[in-house]
Motif scaffolding. Structure first.
Motif, PDB file in Angstrom:
ATOM      1  N   PHE A  95       0.877  -1.168   0.000  1.00  0.00           N
ATOM      2  CA  PHE A  95       0.000   0.000   0.000  1.00  0.00           C
ATOM      3  C   PHE A  95       0.915   1.219   0.000  1.00  0.00           C
ATOM      4  N   ILE A  97       0.847   5.131   0.491  1.00  0.00           N
ATOM      5  CA  ILE A  97      -0.023   6.188   1.000  1.00  0.00           C
ATOM      6  C   ILE A  97       0.583   7.537   0.621  1.00  0.00           C
ATOM      7  N   PRO A 112      -3.985   6.291   9.315  1.00  0.00           N
ATOM      8  CA  PRO A 112      -3.770   4.890   9.691  1.00  0.00           C
ATOM      9  C   PRO A 112      -5.044   4.197  10.180  1.00  0.00           C
ATOM     10  N   MET A 115      -7.195   3.416   7.218  1.00  0.00           N
ATOM     11  CA  MET A 115      -6.603   2.309   6.458  1.00  0.00           C
ATOM     12  C   MET A 115      -6.962   0.971   7.095  1.00  0.00           C
ATOM     13  N   CYS A 123      -2.815  -4.166   7.855  1.00  0.00           N
ATOM     14  CA  CYS A 123      -2.359  -3.638   6.566  1.00  0.00           C
ATOM     15  C   CYS A 123      -1.214  -2.638   6.709  1.00  0.00           C
ATOM     16  N   LEU A 124      -1.082  -1.973   7.887  1.00  0.00           N
ATOM     17  CA  LEU A 124      -0.034  -0.972   8.047  1.00  0.00           C
ATOM     18  C   LEU A 124       1.358  -1.569   7.903  1.00  0.00           C
ATOM     19  N   HIS A 126       2.262  -3.366   5.633  1.00  0.00           N
ATOM     20  CA  HIS A 126       2.536  -3.421   4.192  1.00  0.00           C
ATOM     21  C   HIS A 126       2.505  -2.033   3.554  1.00  0.00           C
ATOM     22  N   CYS A 127       2.565  -0.989   4.387  1.00  0.00           N
ATOM     23  CA  CYS A 127       2.426   0.385   3.887  1.00  0.00           C
ATOM     24  C   CYS A 127       3.760   1.129   3.844  1.00  0.00           C
ATOM     25  N   TYR A 160       3.757   3.922  10.399  1.00  0.00           N
ATOM     26  CA  TYR A 160       3.945   3.009   9.268  1.00  0.00           C
ATOM     27  C   TYR A 160       5.331   2.352   9.309  1.00  0.00           C
TER      28      TYR A 160
END
Length: 348
Positions: A95, A97, A112, A115, A123-124, A126-127, A160
């Protein structure tokens, strides 16, 4: 729930997420090295996928509405979120951002949380934060500027995992492409070399595959006729080449159409339509109660019609889009490819 699954190294699926304004569109242009979005665009009401290369690596870039956009209804936002996931199945490798380095504010600290709500609580991991800048600053100067900027940006980056990258608003500047790709690949490697998935991404994949199967069956007669024609026109090696080309072309058309419109996406719209009708009817009835029972009925009907009209309009738009997504194929191919064509597509 989080699944980190290993996939093919041939293409990276990148989910680009914007907070507000043009940063996500500038980032998409920068990644693909071409003007996918005009410089004047600052919002998006639908979801899109574009493919290209980043520093020699094949990538698919998925865009959708900005997370802070207020000019989009909840049913529409939900539908587009589902469509984004369908366009990115079986899940994104990263992801990205996007923010503007000069306009980022304390309000962006909510990103965040939003998200996690929309893509899953893990998912964070993978950000990566992508910061758009204007000018021709050297890499070291850019990194130093980020470290010395307002506390909210530094705190946001920490949420992140400290991962960020600064990119130029000029998409023709390709000087930092390799560095961005390396940051993405390092993050993926640190997470086991796979892509992010969750129950909703799995749901999206199941629904896309189901829609693909339906579309293949729907076009079976057309395909059979095409095979027969191809057998008459080509022989030997040329026949096989044409068959392969057609198999790839039709498969891609059906996949693209299934990702854009399937039962899961349509269900979200139908629920939005129903909710709009009910809410509109209730509000209308409340206003109508001033005029007595007859007014409640009359205004309830009017309110329901108005509340549901937005969903109905969107449904018409989807039907129109369905007609445009995959134009009729002009090539044909041989019946010996029936089994291969109708087999379920492989996961990557």
């Amino acid at each position: 729930m989080e699944n980190r699954k290993k996939g093919s190294p041939t293409e990276l699926r990148l989910m680009v997420v914007g907070s507000s304004g043009p940063p996500q569109f500038l980032l998409t242009n920068a990644i693909l090295g071409r003007e996918v979005f005009s410089k004047d665009i600052s919002s998006l009401s639908d979801s899109r996928k574009n493919t290209g290369e980043l520093a020699g690596r094949r990538v698919a870039v998925i865009n959708g509405p900005n997370i802070y956009d207020k000019d989009i209804s909840r049913p529409k936002r939900k539908m587009e979120l589902r469509r984004q996931k369908c366009l990115c199945i079986p899940g994104p490798h990263a992801f990205l951002i996007a923010f503007d380095m000069d306009t980022i504010s304390p309000n962006d600290m909510r990103a965040p949380k939003l998200m996690r709500q929309r893509f899953g609580r893990h998912c964070l991991r993978h950000c990566i934060i992508l910061l758009a800048y204007e000018g021709n600053m050297e890499a070291a100067a850019l990194e130093n500027k980020v470290q010395k900027t307002d506390w909210h940006l530094r705190e946001l980056i920490e949420k992140y995992g400290g991962r960020f990258h600064v990119f130029s608003k000029n998409w023709r500047d390709r000087s930092r492409d390799r560095e961005l790709l390396q940051k993405i690949e390092r993050m993926i490697a640190s997470l086991g070399g796979g892509y992010f998935s969750s129950r909703t991404f799995q749901k999206a994949e199941d629904c896309v595959m189901k829609e693909e199967k339906r579309l293949r069956k729907q076009r079976a007669a057309e395909i059979k006729k095409a095979w027969t024609e191809m057998e008459k026109q080509y022989i030997a090696e040329e026949l096989y080449q044409q068959q392969d080309a057609y198999t790839t072309s039709i498969g891609a058309e059906i996949r693209a159409k299934a990702e854009m419109d399937n039962g899961w996406v349509r269900t979200s719209l139908a629920r939005g339509l129903g909710t709009g009708f009910v809410v509109g009817a209730v509000v209308g009835a409340l206003f109508g109660s001033i005029e007595g029972p007859g007014g409640m009925v009359l205004y309830g009907i009017i309110g329901g019609a108005v509340g549901g009209s937005g969903g109905g309009t969107a449904q018409v738009a989807i039907k129109h889009m369905e007609d445009r997504v995959a134009p009729p194929a002009r090539l044909n191919f041989n019946s010996i490819f029936i089994n291969r064509f109708f087999a379920a597509p492989s996961r990557q």
